[in-house]
Design a protein around this motif. Structure first.
Motif, mmCIF file in Angstrom:
data_model
loop_
_atom_site.group_PDB
_atom_site.id
_atom_site.type_symbol
_atom_site.label_atom_id
_atom_site.label_comp_id
_atom_site.label_asym_id
_atom_site.label_seq_id
_atom_site.Cartn_x
_atom_site.Cartn_y
_atom_site.Cartn_z
ATOM 1 N N ASP A 163 -3.568 -9.923 -1.172
ATOM 2 C CA ASP A 163 -3.737 -9.295 -2.479
ATOM 3 C C ASP A 163 -4.808 -10.025 -3.289
ATOM 4 N N TYR A 164 -5.129 -9.441 -4.452
ATOM 5 C CA TYR A 164 -6.025 -10.084 -5.403
ATOM 6 C C TYR A 164 -5.442 -11.421 -5.883
ATOM 7 N N PRO A 165 -6.285 -12.292 -6.442
ATOM 8 C CA PRO A 165 -5.755 -13.461 -7.144
ATOM 9 C C PRO A 165 -4.745 -13.044 -8.208
ATOM 10 N N ALA A 166 -3.741 -13.888 -8.429
ATOM 11 C CA ALA A 166 -2.614 -13.518 -9.292
ATOM 12 C C ALA A 166 -3.049 -13.136 -10.701
ATOM 13 N N ASP A 167 -4.074 -13.795 -11.249
ATOM 14 C CA ASP A 167 -4.436 -13.522 -12.644
ATOM 15 C C ASP A 167 -5.346 -12.302 -12.795
ATOM 16 N N TRP A 168 -5.685 -11.639 -11.704
ATOM 17 C CA TRP A 168 -6.461 -10.408 -11.803
ATOM 18 C C TRP A 168 -5.567 -9.217 -12.101
ATOM 19 N N GLY A 169 -4.309 -9.297 -11.708
ATOM 20 C CA GLY A 169 -3.434 -8.139 -11.776
ATOM 21 C C GLY A 169 -3.690 -7.237 -10.576
ATOM 22 N N SER A 170 -2.628 -6.584 -10.103
ATOM 23 C CA SER A 170 -2.766 -5.712 -8.942
ATOM 24 C C SER A 170 -1.580 -4.777 -8.875
ATOM 25 N N ARG A 171 -1.798 -3.609 -8.285
ATOM 26 C CA ARG A 171 -0.699 -2.664 -8.073
ATOM 27 C C ARG A 171 -0.148 -2.716 -6.662
ATOM 28 N N ALA A 172 -0.698 -3.529 -5.804
ATOM 29 C CA ALA A 172 -0.334 -3.499 -4.388
ATOM 30 C C ALA A 172 1.150 -3.747 -4.157
ATOM 31 N N ALA A 173 1.691 -4.794 -4.771
ATOM 32 C CA ALA A 173 3.104 -5.117 -4.552
ATOM 33 C C ALA A 173 4.002 -3.982 -5.044
ATOM 34 N N THR A 174 3.636 -3.353 -6.154
ATOM 35 C CA THR A 174 4.417 -2.233 -6.679
ATOM 36 C C THR A 174 4.372 -1.043 -5.730
ATOM 37 N N ILE A 175 3.196 -0.731 -5.209
ATOM 38 C CA ILE A 175 3.051 0.401 -4.290
ATOM 39 C C ILE A 175 3.801 0.137 -2.991
ATOM 40 N N ILE A 176 3.750 -1.093 -2.515
ATOM 41 C CA ILE A 176 4.509 -1.471 -1.316
ATOM 42 C C ILE A 176 5.998 -1.241 -1.547
ATOM 43 N N ALA A 177 6.497 -1.691 -2.694
ATOM 44 C CA ALA A 177 7.923 -1.513 -3.011
ATOM 45 C C ALA A 177 8.272 -0.046 -3.208
ATOM 46 N N ASP A 178 7.401 0.700 -3.879
ATOM 47 C CA ASP A 178 7.646 2.123 -4.119
ATOM 48 C C ASP A 178 7.863 2.888 -2.815
ATOM 49 N N THR A 228 -5.942 5.520 3.681
ATOM 50 C CA THR A 228 -5.534 6.672 2.883
ATOM 51 C C THR A 228 -4.210 6.313 2.238
ATOM 52 N N MET A 229 -4.200 6.183 0.916
ATOM 53 C CA MET A 229 -3.127 5.492 0.220
ATOM 54 C C MET A 229 -1.799 6.242 0.251
ATOM 55 N N PRO A 230 -0.680 5.481 0.152
ATOM 56 C CA PRO A 230 0.643 6.102 0.026
ATOM 57 C C PRO A 230 0.729 6.946 -1.243
ATOM 58 N N PRO A 231 1.688 7.863 -1.282
ATOM 59 C CA PRO A 231 1.841 8.680 -2.495
ATOM 60 C C PRO A 231 2.243 7.824 -3.687
ATOM 61 N N CYS A 232 1.852 8.264 -4.869
ATOM 62 C CA CYS A 232 2.200 7.550 -6.089
ATOM 63 C C CYS A 232 3.619 7.917 -6.516
ATOM 64 N N LYS A 233 4.450 6.923 -6.771
ATOM 65 C CA LYS A 233 5.797 7.180 -7.293
ATOM 66 C C LYS A 233 5.718 7.731 -8.699
ATOM 67 N N GLU A 234 4.772 7.196 -9.486
ATOM 68 C CA GLU A 234 4.507 7.672 -10.839
ATOM 69 C C GLU A 234 3.002 7.726 -11.026
ATOM 70 N N GLN A 235 2.542 8.683 -11.821
ATOM 71 C CA GLN A 235 1.106 8.820 -12.064
ATOM 72 C C GLN A 235 0.669 7.855 -13.172
ATOM 73 N N THR A 236 0.767 6.578 -12.889
ATOM 74 C CA THR A 236 0.363 5.541 -13.838
ATOM 75 C C THR A 236 -0.481 4.512 -13.111
ATOM 76 N N ASN A 237 -1.190 3.699 -13.881
ATOM 77 C CA ASN A 237 -2.010 2.652 -13.273
ATOM 78 C C ASN A 237 -1.196 1.671 -12.455
ATOM 79 N N GLU A 238 0.064 1.456 -12.854
ATOM 80 C CA GLU A 238 0.887 0.477 -12.163
ATOM 81 C C GLU A 238 1.331 0.968 -10.790
#
Length: 313
Positions: A163-178, A228-238
């Motif tokens: 993933d990105y460096p921690a202080d950059w912020g990232s949605r990867a962990a959220t998308i993985i969990a979703d 090709t990315m997984p589906p979005c659980k919610e249509q938000t940046n997170e």
């Protein structure tokens, strides 16, 4: 790195006009030209290039410029209190909660798009298509053999996602969990560490899936695929990754204090292809950033002169 929100400009413009009416023309155009404009220097080389081009052109306008190292989220506190003047390459998908709060409080102003053509998402070295058949479809990453190939002692039994460096912020962990993916997102240490791992994986054919973005010189030098990315659980940046907008953000008092600089930064744009060439020169060829930027400015007067002339007018 990267939603469009209504701009709040009226107060700054109005005060700038008042200053223009009460001071000599040259001074009103430039404003507080003896006080340095402090530009945020974020972690990635592309932002360094954009910021130094803006800085050198602001100096041509007659301003003093300082470059201030800033973190991706912490920069908004500096912009809100005026200790930073401007940030010219803000990837709007990674602005956290502090951006909308400071914007709503009228402590900062979004002055428009940088027009940087961007890409962001999950990449892999192309050889991974034999390790994880079915790529670039994201479901290939969930197959047991693929998970096993990407597993490390640090993450087992899960696969490792860089993933990105921690202080950059990232949605990867959220998308993985979703999407209940058997992956653990492991932050990298820096942009350099991300690139080094990509290059090492390519050279040694070591399995790797990672978060990345473009423009970036590494994409010109490494053969990668985009998941090709997984589906979005919610249509938000997170919960989603989409090609990010890149905006220019200033302290709310910027337009009143430095009217010509404000006009210039509103007009300032950055071409992704040109930026990648300069990043390559700096990061791979070891050339000096200021020298690379100066060479671009010397060769591209037709590009930037309208921005400078328009600011003077």
């Amino acid at each position: 790195m990267p939603n469009t929100i209504n701009r709040v400009r009226c107060a700054g413009i109005g005060l700038a006009l008042m200053l223009a009416a009460s001071a000599p023309v040259a001074a009103a155009d430039l404003g507080a030209k003896d006080e340095p404009i402090k530009l945020a220097m974020l972690e990635w080389t592309g932002a360094h290039v954009s910021t130094h081009i803006a800085g050198q052109l602001l100096e041509k306008l007659g301003y003093k410029v300082e470059y201030v190292t800033a973190g991706n989220f912490p920069q908004f506190s500096g912009l809100a209190d005026g200790s930073l003047s401007a940030s010219v390459e803000v990837w709007m998908n990674n602005v956290g909660d502090i951006y909308p709060k400071t914007l709503a409080a009228k402590q900062i102003e979004d002055i428009g798009k940088l027009d940087l053509k961007t890409r962001e998402g999950w990449i892999y070295p192309k050889f991974m298509e034999t390790v994880c058949p079915g790529l670039p479809d994201w479901t290939a990453l969930n197959k047991p053999d693929c998970v096993k190939a990407l597993s490390t002692p640090e993450t087992a039994p899960n696969a490792r996602f860089l993933d990105y460096p921690a202080d950059w912020g990232s949605r990867a962990a959220t998308i993985i969990a979703d999407n209940n993916m058997p992956y653990t997102a492991v932050p990298s240490g820096s942009e350099g560490a991300l690139v080094a791992e990509l290059e090492a994986a390519e050279a040694a054919k070591t399995p790797l899936v990672m978060m990345f973005w473009g423009p970036h010189y590494a994409l010109a030098e490494n053969d990668v695929g985009w998941v090709t990315m997984p589906p979005c659980k919610e249509q938000t940046n997170e919960h989603c990754i989409t090609p990010p907008d890149v905006d220019k953000i200033v302290w709310s008092g910027f337009g009143a204090k430095w009217p010509a600089a404000y006009a210039f930064l509103k007009a300032f744009k950055m071409d992704a292809g040109e930026q990648e060439k300069m990043m390559l020169a700096v990061d791979k060829k070891g050339e000096d950033l200021d020298a690379v930027v100066k060479a671009w400015i010397d060769k591209n007067e037709a590009v930037w002169k309208p921005w400078v002339d328009g600011a003077k007018g």
